[in-house]
Write a protein that holds these residues in place. Sequence first.
Motif, PDB file in Angstrom:
ATOM      1  N   PHE A   5       0.817  -1.215   0.000  1.00 30.21           N
ATOM      2  CA  PHE A   5       0.000   0.000   0.000  1.00 30.21           C
ATOM      3  C   PHE A   5       0.854   1.270   0.000  1.00 30.21           C
ATOM      4  O   PHE A   5       0.334   2.357   0.196  1.00 30.21           O
ATOM      5  CB  PHE A   5      -0.934  -0.010   1.225  1.00 30.21           C
ATOM      6  CG  PHE A   5      -1.892  -1.170   1.221  1.00 30.21           C
ATOM      7  CD1 PHE A   5      -3.080  -1.098   0.507  1.00 30.21           C
ATOM      8  CD2 PHE A   5      -1.603  -2.337   1.904  1.00 30.21           C
ATOM      9  CE1 PHE A   5      -3.962  -2.171   0.480  1.00 30.21           C
ATOM     10  CE2 PHE A   5      -2.471  -3.418   1.888  1.00 30.21           C
ATOM     11  CZ  PHE A   5      -3.666  -3.333   1.165  1.00 30.21           C
ATOM     12  N   ASP A   6       2.148   1.098  -0.245  1.00 29.54           N
ATOM     13  CA  ASP A   6       3.087   2.224  -0.173  1.00 29.54           C
ATOM     14  C   ASP A   6       3.025   3.040  -1.469  1.00 29.54           C
ATOM     15  O   ASP A   6       3.212   2.495  -2.563  1.00 29.54           O
ATOM     16  CB  ASP A   6       4.497   1.640   0.029  1.00 29.54           C
ATOM     17  CG  ASP A   6       5.540   2.706   0.229  1.00 29.54           C
ATOM     18  OD1 ASP A   6       5.189   3.905   0.222  1.00 29.54           O
ATOM     19  OD2 ASP A   6       6.719   2.338   0.376  1.00 29.54           O
ATOM     20  N   LEU A   7       2.797   4.340  -1.359  1.00 29.88           N
ATOM     21  CA  LEU A   7       2.715   5.186  -2.558  1.00 29.88           C
ATOM     22  C   LEU A   7       3.942   6.085  -2.722  1.00 29.88           C
ATOM     23  O   LEU A   7       3.913   7.034  -3.514  1.00 29.88           O
ATOM     24  CB  LEU A   7       1.434   6.035  -2.509  1.00 29.88           C
ATOM     25  CG  LEU A   7       0.129   5.235  -2.431  1.00 29.88           C
ATOM     26  CD1 LEU A   7      -1.081   6.190  -2.440  1.00 29.88           C
ATOM     27  CD2 LEU A   7       0.010   4.236  -3.591  1.00 29.88           C
ATOM     28  N   ASN A   8       5.016   5.789  -1.998  1.00 28.84           N
ATOM     29  CA  ASN A   8       6.242   6.581  -2.175  1.00 28.84           C
ATOM     30  C   ASN A   8       6.700   6.512  -3.624  1.00 28.84           C
ATOM     31  O   ASN A   8       6.656   5.447  -4.234  1.00 28.84           O
ATOM     32  CB  ASN A   8       7.343   6.068  -1.248  1.00 28.84           C
ATOM     33  CG  ASN A   8       7.248   6.719   0.118  1.00 28.84           C
ATOM     34  OD1 ASN A   8       7.494   7.921   0.240  1.00 28.84           O
ATOM     35  ND2 ASN A   8       6.859   5.949   1.109  1.00 28.84           N
ATOM     36  N   GLY A   9       7.145   7.658  -4.156  1.00 30.98           N
ATOM     37  CA  GLY A   9       7.618   7.699  -5.534  1.00 30.98           C
ATOM     38  C   GLY A   9       6.496   7.894  -6.549  1.00 30.98           C
ATOM     39  O   GLY A   9       6.751   7.994  -7.746  1.00 30.98           O
ATOM     40  N   ARG A  10       5.263   7.961  -6.074  1.00 35.05           N
ATOM     41  CA  ARG A  10       4.107   8.160  -6.965  1.00 35.05           C
ATOM     42  C   ARG A  10       3.600   9.600  -6.842  1.00 35.05           C
ATOM     43  O   ARG A  10       3.687  10.197  -5.772  1.00 35.05           O
ATOM     44  CB  ARG A  10       2.962   7.219  -6.588  1.00 35.05           C
ATOM     45  CG  ARG A  10       3.332   5.765  -6.630  1.00 35.05           C
ATOM     46  CD  ARG A  10       3.265   5.278  -8.047  1.00 35.05           C
ATOM     47  NE  ARG A  10       3.939   4.008  -8.174  1.00 35.05           N
ATOM     48  CZ  ARG A  10       4.119   3.397  -9.343  1.00 35.05           C
ATOM     49  NH1 ARG A  10       3.716   3.954 -10.467  1.00 35.05           N
ATOM     50  NH2 ARG A  10       4.720   2.247  -9.404  1.00 35.05           N
ATOM     51  N   ALA A  32       0.030   8.183   2.651  1.00 34.29           N
ATOM     52  CA  ALA A  32       0.513   6.870   2.180  1.00 34.29           C
ATOM     53  C   ALA A  32       1.810   7.007   1.382  1.00 34.29           C
ATOM     54  O   ALA A  32       2.313   6.010   0.853  1.00 34.29           O
ATOM     55  CB  ALA A  32      -0.571   6.188   1.344  1.00 34.29           C
ATOM     56  N   GLY A  33       2.313   8.251   1.238  1.00 33.35           N
ATOM     57  CA  GLY A  33       3.631   8.442   0.635  1.00 33.35           C
ATOM     58  C   GLY A  33       3.653   9.156  -0.694  1.00 33.35           C
ATOM     59  O   GLY A  33       4.727   9.472  -1.212  1.00 33.35           O
ATOM     60  N   ALA A  34       2.475   9.425  -1.280  1.00 33.08           N
ATOM     61  CA  ALA A  34       2.450  10.041  -2.615  1.00 33.08           C
ATOM     62  C   ALA A  34       2.790  11.530  -2.548  1.00 33.08           C
ATOM     63  O   ALA A  34       2.480  12.201  -1.561  1.00 33.08           O
ATOM     64  CB  ALA A  34       1.071   9.866  -3.245  1.00 33.08           C
ATOM     65  N   ARG A  35       3.381  12.002  -3.610  1.00 35.51           N
ATOM     66  CA  ARG A  35       3.443  13.449  -3.841  1.00 35.51           C
ATOM     67  C   ARG A  35       2.057  13.808  -4.399  1.00 35.51           C
ATOM     68  O   ARG A  35       1.535  13.067  -5.244  1.00 35.51           O
ATOM     69  CB  ARG A  35       4.508  13.752  -4.884  1.00 35.51           C
ATOM     70  CG  ARG A  35       4.489  15.181  -5.386  1.00 35.51           C
ATOM     71  CD  ARG A  35       5.116  15.229  -6.768  1.00 35.51           C
ATOM     72  NE  ARG A  35       6.544  15.467  -6.689  1.00 35.51           N
ATOM     73  CZ  ARG A  35       7.305  15.626  -7.771  1.00 35.51           C
ATOM     74  NH1 ARG A  35       6.790  15.533  -8.987  1.00 35.51           N
ATOM     75  NH2 ARG A  35       8.586  15.840  -7.636  1.00 35.51           N
ATOM     76  N   GLU A  86       5.319  13.694 -13.346  1.00 33.25           N
ATOM     77  CA  GLU A  86       4.585  12.623 -14.035  1.00 33.25           C
ATOM     78  C   GLU A  86       3.456  12.125 -13.138  1.00 33.25           C
ATOM     79  O   GLU A  86       3.710  11.583 -12.058  1.00 33.25           O
ATOM     80  CB  GLU A  86       5.540  11.483 -14.379  1.00 33.25           C
ATOM     81  CG  GLU A  86       6.672  11.966 -15.286  1.00 33.25           C
ATOM     82  CD  GLU A  86       7.690  10.889 -15.661  1.00 33.25           C
ATOM     83  OE1 GLU A  86       8.324  11.041 -16.722  1.00 33.25           O
ATOM     84  OE2 GLU A  86       7.844   9.930 -14.890  1.00 33.25           O
ATOM     85  N   VAL A  87       2.234  12.316 -13.595  1.00 31.47           N
ATOM     86  CA  VAL A  87       1.072  11.924 -12.780  1.00 31.47           C
ATOM     87  C   VAL A  87       0.831  10.425 -12.964  1.00 31.47           C
ATOM     88  O   VAL A  87       0.525   9.965 -14.058  1.00 31.47           O
ATOM     89  CB  VAL A  87      -0.171  12.742 -13.187  1.00 31.47           C
ATOM     90  CG1 VAL A  87      -1.407  12.273 -12.414  1.00 31.47           C
ATOM     91  CG2 VAL A  87       0.068  14.235 -12.972  1.00 31.47           C
ATOM     92  N   ASP A  88       0.982   9.667 -11.846  1.00 30.29           N
ATOM     93  CA  ASP A  88       0.800   8.207 -11.897  1.00 30.29           C
ATOM     94  C   ASP A  88      -0.586   7.790 -11.435  1.00 30.29           C
ATOM     95  O   ASP A  88      -1.015   6.667 -11.685  1.00 30.29           O
ATOM     96  CB  ASP A  88       1.766   7.498 -10.921  1.00 30.29           C
ATOM     97  CG  ASP A  88       3.191   7.965 -11.063  1.00 30.29           C
ATOM     98  OD1 ASP A  88       3.809   7.593 -12.058  1.00 30.29           O
ATOM     99  OD2 ASP A  88       3.681   8.701 -10.181  1.00 30.29           O
ATOM    100  N   ILE A  89      -1.231   8.647 -10.647  1.00 29.75           N
ATOM    101  CA  ILE A  89      -2.521   8.318 -10.027  1.00 29.75           C
ATOM    102  C   ILE A  89      -3.446   9.510 -10.264  1.00 29.75           C
ATOM    103  O   ILE A  89      -3.079  10.655  -9.959  1.00 29.75           O
ATOM    104  CB  ILE A  89      -2.355   8.118  -8.500  1.00 29.75           C
ATOM    105  CG1 ILE A  89      -1.376   6.977  -8.196  1.00 29.75           C
ATOM    106  CG2 ILE A  89      -3.716   7.895  -7.835  1.00 29.75           C
ATOM    107  CD1 ILE A  89      -0.803   7.012  -6.775  1.00 29.75           C
TER     108      ILE A  89
END
Length: 255
Positions: A5-10, A32-35, A86-89
């Motif tokens: 469930f880690d969103l680091n780097g996203r 959860a780690g997202a930018r 870069e939008v991943d989500i």
Amino acid sequence: MNKLFDLNGRTALVTGSARGIGYALVEGLARAGARVIVNGTKAETVDAAVGRLQAQGFDARGRAFDVTDEASVAAAFAAWDAEGIEVDIVVNNAGIQFRKPMIELALADWQRVIDTNLTSAFIVAKEAARRMIERKRGGKIINIGSLTSEGARATVAPYTAAKGGIKMLTRAMSAEWASFDIQANAIGPGYILTDMNQALVDNADFDKWVKNSNPSQRWGKPEELVGTAVYLASAASSYVNGQIIYVDGGWLAVL
Ligand code: NDP
């Protein structure tokens, strides 16, 4: 945190996230780690939401634009391209409600509700998915539906048509993009305590109806949608596609 469930780097864009459900989701994805990228129609409220996130130490930025305006959405993505973002989500959350009996409803009001709640998801997801496909790293699209993705109520015809459309647009996105490792899913919130529903909360009969109809016997809170959003934004849902998950206290499960 569990890596699943880690969103680091996203990087996650949540439309309509200056307040309400969108703000809860953008904050939850950041935790959860997202930018995260905050959006809304007004620069002041977007900046204020970004400030609240940054004060908690999150990597947040914002951009006000109208999600129904294709040129503004394209300009936002072009600006992020230029900055190397870069939008991943993508969470297609921006929405409006407008209550009127159908025989009194003006076409312009019908169109405005359809554009904001349904067409916007097409416009924003198209810009995002095109880039995800080119990058070959997959991506996540989360569309916000509603109980009206399943059932109708009087006086909200365009909202009901739009949210029913969100369920099928989500499936259409899966049909076209799943092979590029893009998972497109939807969340269908029950009645949640936000500005959109303040008039209903203040109406004693409606408040009673919500509590009596729902087996949980209460309204939902915006933060109660976060877990499902993090799941659908993360590797934990890598083979889940085209689904709508109802977070409604059990409302749709009962007669
Ligand atoms: P709110 O009215 O509290 O917030 C709506 C957000 O959407 C605001 O940030 C608003 O921006 C933004 N927005 C509206 N139109 C546009 C636009 N054209 N361009 C960009 N942003 C826009 O709503 P909720 O938080 O209650 O609802 C969020 C989503 O959840 C909606 O899709 C709604 O249909 C859905 N939903 C809500 C439920 C509920 O019970 N609350 C139940 C089921 C679904 P601004 O701040 O600038 O006005």
